[in-house]
Design a protein around this motif. Structure first.
Motif, short mmCIF file in Angstrom:
data_model
loop_
_atom_site.label_atom_id
_atom_site.label_comp_id
_atom_site.label_asym_id
_atom_site.label_seq_id
_atom_site.Cartn_x
_atom_site.Cartn_y
_atom_site.Cartn_z
N LEU A 184 0.80 -1.23 0.00
CA LEU A 184 0.00 0.00 0.00
C LEU A 184 0.84 1.28 0.00
O LEU A 184 0.52 2.21 -0.74
CB LEU A 184 -0.96 -0.01 1.19
N PRO A 185 1.91 1.40 0.82
CA PRO A 185 2.69 2.65 0.75
C PRO A 185 3.27 2.92 -0.63
O PRO A 185 3.26 4.07 -1.10
CB PRO A 185 3.80 2.43 1.79
N SER A 186 3.76 1.88 -1.29
CA SER A 186 4.35 2.10 -2.62
C SER A 186 3.31 2.44 -3.67
O SER A 186 3.59 3.17 -4.63
CB SER A 186 5.14 0.86 -3.05
N LEU A 187 2.07 1.95 -3.50
CA LEU A 187 1.03 2.18 -4.49
C LEU A 187 0.24 3.46 -4.25
O LEU A 187 -0.25 4.09 -5.20
CB LEU A 187 0.07 0.99 -4.52
N TYR A 188 0.11 3.88 -3.00
CA TYR A 188 -0.79 4.99 -2.68
C TYR A 188 -0.10 6.20 -2.05
O TYR A 188 -0.76 7.20 -1.80
CB TYR A 188 -1.90 4.51 -1.73
N SER A 189 1.20 6.12 -1.78
CA SER A 189 1.87 7.25 -1.15
C SER A 189 2.28 8.29 -2.19
O SER A 189 2.92 7.95 -3.19
CB SER A 189 3.11 6.79 -0.38
N PRO A 190 1.95 9.57 -1.98
CA PRO A 190 2.43 10.63 -2.86
C PRO A 190 3.83 11.13 -2.49
O PRO A 190 4.36 12.01 -3.16
CB PRO A 190 1.38 11.74 -2.66
#
Length: 443
Positions: free
Chosen positions: A329-335
């Motif tokens: 999730l951090p890699s896919l959704y973090s700006p």
């Protein structure tokens, strides 16, 4: 349960303590033995299934499996069923308690000795990890650790160091001052642990870990008060408990000041950037009003950026969350480019809600409150009290894990998860119930 089976069950406690740090397969086998033995006993006496801790523990394990299935069906990224076992150790506690109680009754072993076995195993296991990765060399050379200590990162090294300090202090007090444990051999063992404890405190300073300083300081504070407060409450008029409580207050101040000074001396800042701005961001994150597009977050501490990403994800799936596997999730959704390579949210509580949403949080809170109620229930008349030192050690372990979980998803670390499982099991066990139960059966 035969004597041989009982000794095998009791022996699993120190084995889990030792090998959950560096030989995980043996720790898993030991947990499997406890689970199988407990399952057999529960099937023989199915009334145990009506006990609230065990009932809620089984309900939680079922919920995690259903959450993994729902997350897979709804298209959450990651392999949901791969990571679901990491979320069940606490729920296994009430189950493995069944085998531990039966074994202690068979052997007429006071159940608080299980805490001593756990602490001894934790001390050996964590110490082996630190020594194998150059902890002794770092102390002898007074060399600060920047990111890694040997092959382990600083966060794991700090976790091991804090656990060693708690275990060593508890065992020293237990060996020296508990009349049931004090012998010439245990006195020598306690004296041998003193220089080790000094070295561990030195290593904790050299590691320069923020969560390690705070967690260890608060755990030792809890340890002091867990020793002093019960005696003071029972015997308010006597001088000794009053001195103990005074020593706890002075010790608390010393530990807090020492931890702060050690942190300042280490040269590592508490937060990166303006403290005022950081506090403002923290305040808004706590009430959930900041999203990842908030401009000050672009230059804020990376853990604050992860917190903002986590809050955004919770808003998207507030009830059931994203499933047991949130590593992608951090890699896919973090700006924020700086945190896109991480695989956790560095906050166990936030990550838990991201995984399981509000419904999962309510079920886990219910389980934890039930365990707390079981741990605080009134001791039966005529039953021996738990050793003050071992009680304080168990409290310190709990506080340490609770604090470190603020900055790390600590229960995803094998050793911490196993300690949490055994603490949950101990909460379901009356101190020294084995003796009173066996004596009643013989009369």
């Amino acid at each position: 349960m035969s004597d041989e089976a009982a000794w095998l069950v009791v022996g699993c406690v120190p084995l889990i303590g030792v090998f959950s740090f560096w030989w995980l397969n043996i720790a898993d086998v030991a947990v499997g033995i406890l689970v199988v033995a407990s399952t057999v006993l529960v099937l023989r006496n199915r009334a145990l299934l009506l006990q609230p801790p065990l009932l809620l523990g089984l309900a939680w394990m079922l919920f995690v499996a259903l959450a993994a299935g729902y997350a897979t069906w709804s298209g959450s990224p990651g392999n949901q069923f791969r990571n679901w076992p990491k979320h069940i150790p606490i729920a296994l506690g009430p189950l493995v308690a069944v085998a531990l109680v039966a074994a202690c009754r068979q052997l007429r072993l006071p159940t608080d000795r299980l805490v001593a076995l756990l602490l001894g195993g934790v001390l050996v296991g964590a110490l082996v990890v630190l020594l194998r990765n150059g902890g002794l060399d770092a102390v002898l050379q007074s060399r600060s650790i920047e990111d890694f200590l040997g092959d382990i990162n600083r966060n794991l090294a700090t976790l091991c160091c804090g656990l060693c300090i708690i275990a060593a202090m508890t065992l020293i007090h237990y060996f020296l001052f508990d009349p049931r444990a004090r012998t010439r051999l245990t006195t020598l063992a306690a004296l041998a642990l003193v220089p080790l404890l000094i070295g561990l405190f030195d290593l904790l300073v050299l590691l320069r870990g923020r969560s390690g300083y705070v967690g260890t300081a608060l755990a030792l504070t809890a340890w002091l008060f867990a020793l002093a407060a019960p005696a003071w409450y029972r015997q308010k008029t006597q001088r000794t408990p009053q001195l103990w409580l005074g020593a706890a207050v002075i010790g608390t101040a010393a530990v807090a000041l020492g931890a702060y000074q050690a942190f300042v001396i280490s040269g590592r800042s508490v937060v990166r950037g303006s403290l005022t701005e950081t506090l403002h961001i923290l305040g808004q994150l706590i009430v959930g009003t900041v999203n990842s597009s908030y401009p000050p977050l672009q230059t804020a501490e990376e853990r604050l950026q992860l917190a903002a990403v986590g809050i955004d994800l919770i808003r998207q799936r507030p009830l059931l969350g994203w499933g047991p596997d949130v590593w992608l999730l951090p890699s896919l959704y973090s700006p924020f480019p700086g945190v896109q390579g991480v695989n956790q949210f560095h906050d166990g509580y936030l990550q838990f809600v991201v995984c399981f949403g509000a419904l999962g949080a309510l079920l886990m809170v219910a389980l934890l409150l039930t365990l707390l109620r079981a741990a605080l229930r009134k001791r039966p008349a005529g039953e021996a009290a738990m050793s003050p030192a071992l009680f304080a050690g168990a409290v310190a372990l709990l506080v340490f894990l609770l604090v470190v979980n603020v900055t790390e998803s600590v229960l995803h670390v094998k050793c911490a998860a196993m300690i949490a499982m055994l603490l949950a099991a101990l909460a379901c066990i009356q101190p020294s119930a084995a003796l009173s139960g066996r004596a009643a059966a013989e009369t």
